[in-house]
Design an enzyme around this catalytic site. Structure first.
Site, short mmCIF file in Angstrom:
data_model
loop_
_atom_site.label_atom_id
_atom_site.label_comp_id
_atom_site.label_asym_id
_atom_site.label_seq_id
_atom_site.Cartn_x
_atom_site.Cartn_y
_atom_site.Cartn_z
N ARG A 77 0.82 -1.22 0.00
CA ARG A 77 0.00 0.00 0.00
C ARG A 77 0.85 1.26 0.00
NH1 ARG A 77 -4.13 -2.62 3.15
NH2 ARG A 77 -3.04 -2.08 5.06
N LYS B 175 -9.18 -22.33 9.08
CA LYS B 175 -8.11 -23.33 9.01
C LYS B 175 -8.67 -24.75 9.08
CE LYS B 175 -5.09 -20.05 11.37
NZ LYS B 175 -4.55 -19.67 12.68
#
Length: 437
Positions: free
Chosen positions: A49, A210
């Site tokens: 960014r 997960k």
């Protein structure tokens, strides 16, 4: 891509702690990585960014690309590494465009894989490309590789474990110091073990991402994140930790998955929830911000993978291990078998599951309360294995904690429904299942 005399050229999107860790690791271990991969791995382009931010590494050797998706079409890039995060948005766009453009793709983004893994795997497979995500589950622990490759000959019967380091840090600190949840969470935030907004961690969503990935690899099933039953640790009191200890258990937030039934009537059970774990079980001794995954194979027996579940160096280690695989030309299916061979199983209903349960209630200190509770349990077909009742507090409340004998989970639901209107009940009961050995 197939010419192993040339370096594997990579573009890196995201220069947070893990992205910087990848650069540092490739620089520090360049010689051993080259020897193991059979060719050099070179970063040619980076993006993030903020271009001007000081990240403590020299970025001048690499081409900066302001347009992240331009990485996908760059002629001098063989593989794209995505470390920006988010289940959708720029990360997903980059994944799709990279694979569309013939680039292998490596990510640490568990949310994106949990939500869009089937689509991305199909895209990679159609193009003969690698989609790798070792760093998305359990940080530096090579559990994806262990299940997909090391245990490939086994039928995995159950996979479960401690999949969120923040929760494990909080629970083991509560255990050690006898402090309450809110106090330990504040401490974890100050030490950097918990985010400013910790909801994804403490409410079980991170662990559920997960678990959905582990279940797909373990059982050869399609990803089904939406079917994971998710619970967190917000409501656990210091008293629960103490009662569990007195009964011979420790509390851990676990993700657990297994296939119920077989053949035509098989269903997939996936749950993230606080469990009571016997002190004799290896997971009871996993403390701090550590992850641990147990897989039970029909020939291998119980396998335990344990290590750092997060952090710049461990996560970078898994990212670069995936790059070494790609450099060697390993582009097998993302979920251990071709997508069309993955079973689509309906979610398992949990009410018929049989096990022991921990039940904690705050009740009014008055005669007949215990009889009221045991009558509700009797009517639901539940019996008590052990019970602890604390001395009444100054406010006229008493804490009752019990472990039931093995019974159907719906019996707990029926018991609590029967007690829900009672003025003997103060506050919401806490239900935690007990991990079967």
């Amino acid at each position: 891509m197939s010419d192993h005399s040339n370096p594997l050229r990579i573009a890196l999107a995201g220069l947070g702690t893990v992205g910087v860790g990848v650069i540092q690791l490739i620089e520090a271990n360049r010689e051993i990585i080259t020897r193991r991969a059979g060719r050099a791995i070179e970063i040619v382009a980076v993006t993030a960014r903020e271009r001007s931010k000081d990240r403590g590494v020299d970025l001048t050797p690499y081409r900066w690309m302001d347009d992240m998706t331009a990485m996908a079409g760059a002629a001098d890039v063989d593989a794209v590494v995505e470390l920006i995060g988010g289940s959708d948005g720029p990360a997903l766009t980059l994944a799709r465009e990279s694979l569309d453009s013939g680039k292998c793709f490596v990510t640490a983004n568990k949310a994106m894989i949990a939500h869009h893994g089937m689509e991305l795997a199909a895209l990679a497979e159609a193009k003969g490309l690698a989609l790798k995500y070792e760093a998305a589950v359990a940080g530096g622990i090579p559990v994806i590789k262990g299940l997909r490759e090391g245990a490939a000959a086994n039928r995995i019967e159950r996979v479960y474990g401690i999949l969120n380091g923040t929760c494990n840090y909080i629970l083991s600190a509560m255990e050690k110091d006898g402090r309450d949840f809110a106090d330990v969470l504040k401490d974890a935030q100050e030490k950097g073990f918990a985010e400013a907004d910790p909801a994804f961690d403490i409410d079980g969503v991170d662990a559920a991402h997960k678990l959905a990935i582990l279940a797909a690899i373990s059982f050869g099933t399609q990803l089904d994140f939406d079917a994971v039953e998710i619970g967190g640790i917000r409501k656990i009191m210091a008293a629960d930790i103490a009662q569990a200890k007195a009964l011979g258990y420790r509390i851990r937030l676990l993700g657990l998955a297994e296939v119920d039934g077989s053949n035509g009537d098989a269903s997939l059970f996936q749950r993230v929830h606080p469990y009571l774990v016997r002190t004799s079980h290896p997971l009871a001794h996993v403390t701090g911000p550590t992850n641990a995954v147990v897989a039970e194979g029909n020939f291998s027996g119980r396998l335990l993978f344990q290590g750092a579940g997060a952090g710049d160096k461990p996560t970078a280690s898994s990212v670069v291990a995936d790059l070494v695989d790609i450099a060697r030309g390993e582009t097998g299916p993302a979920f251990a078998m071709p997508g069309h061979m993955l079973d689509k199983l309906p979610p398992a209903k949990s009410g018929h599951r049989i096990g022991k349960t921990y039940l904690r209630m705050l009740v009014a200190d008055k005669p007949g309360v215990l009889a009221e509770i045991t009558a509700a349990m009797r009517d639901a077909g539940l019996s008590i294995e052990s019970l602890i009742q604390q001395e009444a507090s100054d406010d006229g409340s008493a804490l009752i904690a019990m472990v039931t004998h093995a019974g159907q989970e719906k019996a707990i639901t029926h018991t609590l429904a029967a007690l829900s209107g009672s003025d003997s009940m103060l506050g919401e009961p806490m239900v935690m299942h007990i991990l079967g050995e």
